[in-house]
Scaffold this active site. Structure first.
Site, PDB file in Angstrom:
ATOM      1  N   GLY A  60       0.788  -1.228   0.000  1.00 41.41           N
ATOM      2  CA  GLY A  60       0.000   0.000   0.000  1.00 41.41           C
ATOM      3  C   GLY A  60       0.821   1.280   0.000  1.00 41.41           C
ATOM      4  O   GLY A  60       0.330   2.314   0.461  1.00 41.41           O
ATOM      5  N   ARG A  73     -13.809 -16.909 -10.063  1.00 46.55           N
ATOM      6  CA  ARG A  73     -13.413 -15.512 -10.274  1.00 46.55           C
ATOM      7  C   ARG A  73     -14.655 -14.622 -10.388  1.00 46.55           C
ATOM      8  O   ARG A  73     -14.705 -13.507  -9.869  1.00 46.55           O
ATOM      9  CB  ARG A  73     -12.577 -15.437 -11.563  1.00 46.55           C
ATOM     10  CG  ARG A  73     -11.715 -14.216 -11.679  1.00 46.55           C
ATOM     11  CD  ARG A  73     -10.832 -14.304 -12.910  1.00 46.55           C
ATOM     12  NE  ARG A  73      -9.659 -15.123 -12.754  1.00 46.55           N
ATOM     13  CZ  ARG A  73      -8.554 -14.769 -12.095  1.00 46.55           C
ATOM     14  NH1 ARG A  73      -8.474 -13.593 -11.515  1.00 46.55           N
ATOM     15  NH2 ARG A  73      -7.526 -15.580 -11.998  1.00 46.55           N
ATOM     16  N   ILE A 111      -6.480 -10.518 -11.430  1.00 48.96           N
ATOM     17  CA  ILE A 111      -7.029 -10.241 -12.760  1.00 48.96           C
ATOM     18  C   ILE A 111      -8.541 -10.089 -12.613  1.00 48.96           C
ATOM     19  O   ILE A 111      -9.198 -10.920 -11.971  1.00 48.96           O
ATOM     20  CB  ILE A 111      -6.684 -11.391 -13.733  1.00 48.96           C
ATOM     21  CG1 ILE A 111      -5.169 -11.405 -13.967  1.00 48.96           C
ATOM     22  CG2 ILE A 111      -7.439 -11.241 -15.049  1.00 48.96           C
ATOM     23  CD1 ILE A 111      -4.680 -12.580 -14.788  1.00 48.96           C
ATOM     24  N   LEU A 112      -9.072  -9.013 -13.176  1.00 46.11           N
ATOM     25  CA  LEU A 112     -10.501  -8.728 -13.029  1.00 46.11           C
ATOM     26  C   LEU A 112     -11.257  -9.168 -14.283  1.00 46.11           C
ATOM     27  O   LEU A 112     -10.759  -9.010 -15.403  1.00 46.11           O
ATOM     28  CB  LEU A 112     -10.695  -7.226 -12.789  1.00 46.11           C
ATOM     29  CG  LEU A 112     -10.130  -6.745 -11.441  1.00 46.11           C
ATOM     30  CD1 LEU A 112      -9.940  -5.223 -11.440  1.00 46.11           C
ATOM     31  CD2 LEU A 112     -11.026  -7.188 -10.293  1.00 46.11           C
ATOM     32  N   HIS A 125       1.051   0.406 -13.386  1.00 46.62           N
ATOM     33  CA  HIS A 125       1.782  -0.818 -13.720  1.00 46.62           C
ATOM     34  C   HIS A 125       3.269  -0.488 -13.723  1.00 46.62           C
ATOM     35  O   HIS A 125       3.679   0.534 -14.275  1.00 46.62           O
ATOM     36  CB  HIS A 125       1.339  -1.339 -15.091  1.00 46.62           C
ATOM     37  CG  HIS A 125       2.013  -2.621 -15.450  1.00 46.62           C
ATOM     38  ND1 HIS A 125       1.656  -3.818 -14.870  1.00 46.62           N
ATOM     39  CD2 HIS A 125       3.041  -2.886 -16.279  1.00 46.62           C
ATOM     40  CE1 HIS A 125       2.440  -4.772 -15.342  1.00 46.62           C
ATOM     41  NE2 HIS A 125       3.294  -4.231 -16.200  1.00 46.62           N
ATOM     42  N   THR A 141      -9.131  -1.285 -18.904  1.00 44.78           N
ATOM     43  CA  THR A 141     -10.098  -1.917 -19.812  1.00 44.78           C
ATOM     44  C   THR A 141      -9.967  -3.421 -19.592  1.00 44.78           C
ATOM     45  O   THR A 141      -9.037  -3.863 -18.898  1.00 44.78           O
ATOM     46  CB  THR A 141      -9.780  -1.554 -21.286  1.00 44.78           C
ATOM     47  OG1 THR A 141      -8.475  -2.065 -21.588  1.00 44.78           O
ATOM     48  CG2 THR A 141      -9.829  -0.055 -21.531  1.00 44.78           C
ATOM     49  N   ASP A 180      -3.532  -5.015 -18.382  1.00 46.80           N
ATOM     50  CA  ASP A 180      -2.484  -3.990 -18.555  1.00 46.80           C
ATOM     51  C   ASP A 180      -2.526  -3.375 -19.951  1.00 46.80           C
ATOM     52  O   ASP A 180      -1.512  -2.879 -20.455  1.00 46.80           O
ATOM     53  CB  ASP A 180      -1.085  -4.568 -18.270  1.00 46.80           C
ATOM     54  CG  ASP A 180      -0.967  -5.094 -16.852  1.00 46.80           C
ATOM     55  OD1 ASP A 180      -1.613  -4.534 -15.947  1.00 46.80           O
ATOM     56  OD2 ASP A 180      -0.238  -6.084 -16.652  1.00 46.80           O
TER      57      ASP A 180
HETATM   58  C1  GAR Z   1       3.568  -1.298  -7.387  1.00 42.18           C
HETATM   59  O1  GAR Z   1       4.883  -1.354  -7.906  1.00 42.18           O
HETATM   60  C2  GAR Z   1       2.567  -1.387  -8.528  1.00 42.18           C
HETATM   61  O2  GAR Z   1       2.994  -0.742  -9.698  1.00 42.18           O
HETATM   62  C3  GAR Z   1       2.496  -2.863  -8.737  1.00 42.18           C
HETATM   63  O3  GAR Z   1       2.522  -3.424  -7.451  1.00 42.18           O
HETATM   64  C4  GAR Z   1       3.250  -2.552  -6.574  1.00 42.18           C
HETATM   65  C5  GAR Z   1       2.376  -2.250  -5.390  1.00 42.18           C
HETATM   66  O4  GAR Z   1       3.071  -1.549  -4.418  1.00 42.18           O
HETATM   67  N1  GAR Z   1       1.310  -3.219  -9.441  1.00 42.18           N
HETATM   68  C6  GAR Z   1       1.244  -4.228 -10.297  1.00 42.18           C
HETATM   69  O5  GAR Z   1       2.194  -4.942 -10.557  1.00 42.18           O
HETATM   70  C7  GAR Z   1      -0.101  -4.413 -10.940  1.00 42.18           C
HETATM   71  N2  GAR Z   1      -0.029  -5.297 -12.053  1.00 42.18           N
HETATM   72  P1  GAR Z   1       2.286  -0.883  -3.198  1.00 42.18           P
HETATM   73  O6  GAR Z   1       1.372  -1.964  -2.618  1.00 42.18           O
HETATM   74  O7  GAR Z   1       3.398  -0.524  -2.249  1.00 42.18           O
HETATM   75  O8  GAR Z   1       1.526   0.283  -3.716  1.00 42.18           O
END
Ligand code: GAR
Length: 221
Positions: A19, A72, A99-100, A116, A148, A152
């Site tokens: 987070g 899912r 994945i949604l 991403h 969408t 990604d």
């Molecule tokens: C971040 O690097 C984000 O870009 C990635 O997960 C991490 C979450 O960090 N998201 C993905 O890979 C989505 N496909 P956080 O929980 O510290 O924000």
């Protein structure tokens, strides 16, 4: 889009882990640079640091554990039920690692964004940093995009790049990328909350101007 400038945008944030991006939104709200209100945080995992961050910030949080659903579709139905309780103007995926389904995503097209950790369209999916290092790339980065149904694959809004150093591990590079994620994601959310960002026919418009299919490039001061 928020037409009534008096009303703050209601934001729901979906997380799966640490987070740190959620924290950047909490901080942006506290600094008054995000015209939104984080109405709820939803995690698909219990006991993650992001839930603690929500608690400390007095934001209602919910766990919708994907392991407790047979399919899912069943998970996404419950997730949408919780999201929709807050009638969000904006749904933010912040390290949400599920994945949604298309039927979930299609409810929020134009008002759901994701970050991403790669310069899309390079490296959709997982392990982006190791893949960039293995390919001997010299540049990595992050992309904020509208969501969408294609994984990604939604139209990019804003991208930031960082150098890949010779000695980089996925962890070192990941930390460098996270640092720019925390800069660009609140900027995009603020554009949305100010009504400056719209998605029309799969094209992104910023201040009414259609932006390039790679998105805008973030330039740090
Ligand atoms: C971040 O690097 C984000 O870009 C990635 O997960 C991490 C979450 O960090 N998201 C993905 O890979 C989505 N496909 P956080 O929980 O510290 O924000």
């Amino acid at each position: 889009m928020i037409s009534n400038q008096e009303k703050k945008a209601d934001i729901v944030i979906l997380i799966s882990g640490g987070g740190s991006n959620l924290q950047s939104f909490i901080d942006a709200c506290n600094r008054g640079v995000l015209d939104g209100r984080i109405a709820a945080v939803i995690s698909n995992k219990a006991n993650v640091k992001g839930l603690e961050r929500a608690k400390i910030a007095n934001i209602p949080s919910f766990i919708v554990d994907h392991n407790t659903f047979p399919t899912r579709d069943a998970f996404d139905l419950e997730l949408a039920t919780v999201v929709n309780m807050f009638k969000p103007d904006l749904v933010i995926l912040a390290g949400f690692m599920r994945i949604l389904t298309a039927s979930f995503v299609n409810q929020y097209v134009g008002r759901m964004i994701n970050i991403h950790p790669s310069v899309l369209p390079a490296y959709p999916g997982l392990n982006t940093h190791q893949r960039a290092i293995d390919a001997k790339d010299t540049i990595a980065g992050a992309t904020v995009h509208f969501v969408t149904p294609e994984l990604d694959g939604g139209p990019p809004v804003l991208q930031a790049t960082v150098p890949i150093e010779k000695q980089d591990t996925a962890e070192l590079l990941g930390a460098r990328v996270l640092n720019v994620e925390h800069k660009i994601y609140p900027i995009v959310a603020q554009w949305f909350c100010q009504g400056r960002l719209t998605l029309r026919h799969n094209k992104v418009f910023h201040d009414g101007v259609e932006i390039d299919e790679k998105g805008l490039l973030f330039k740090d001061k």
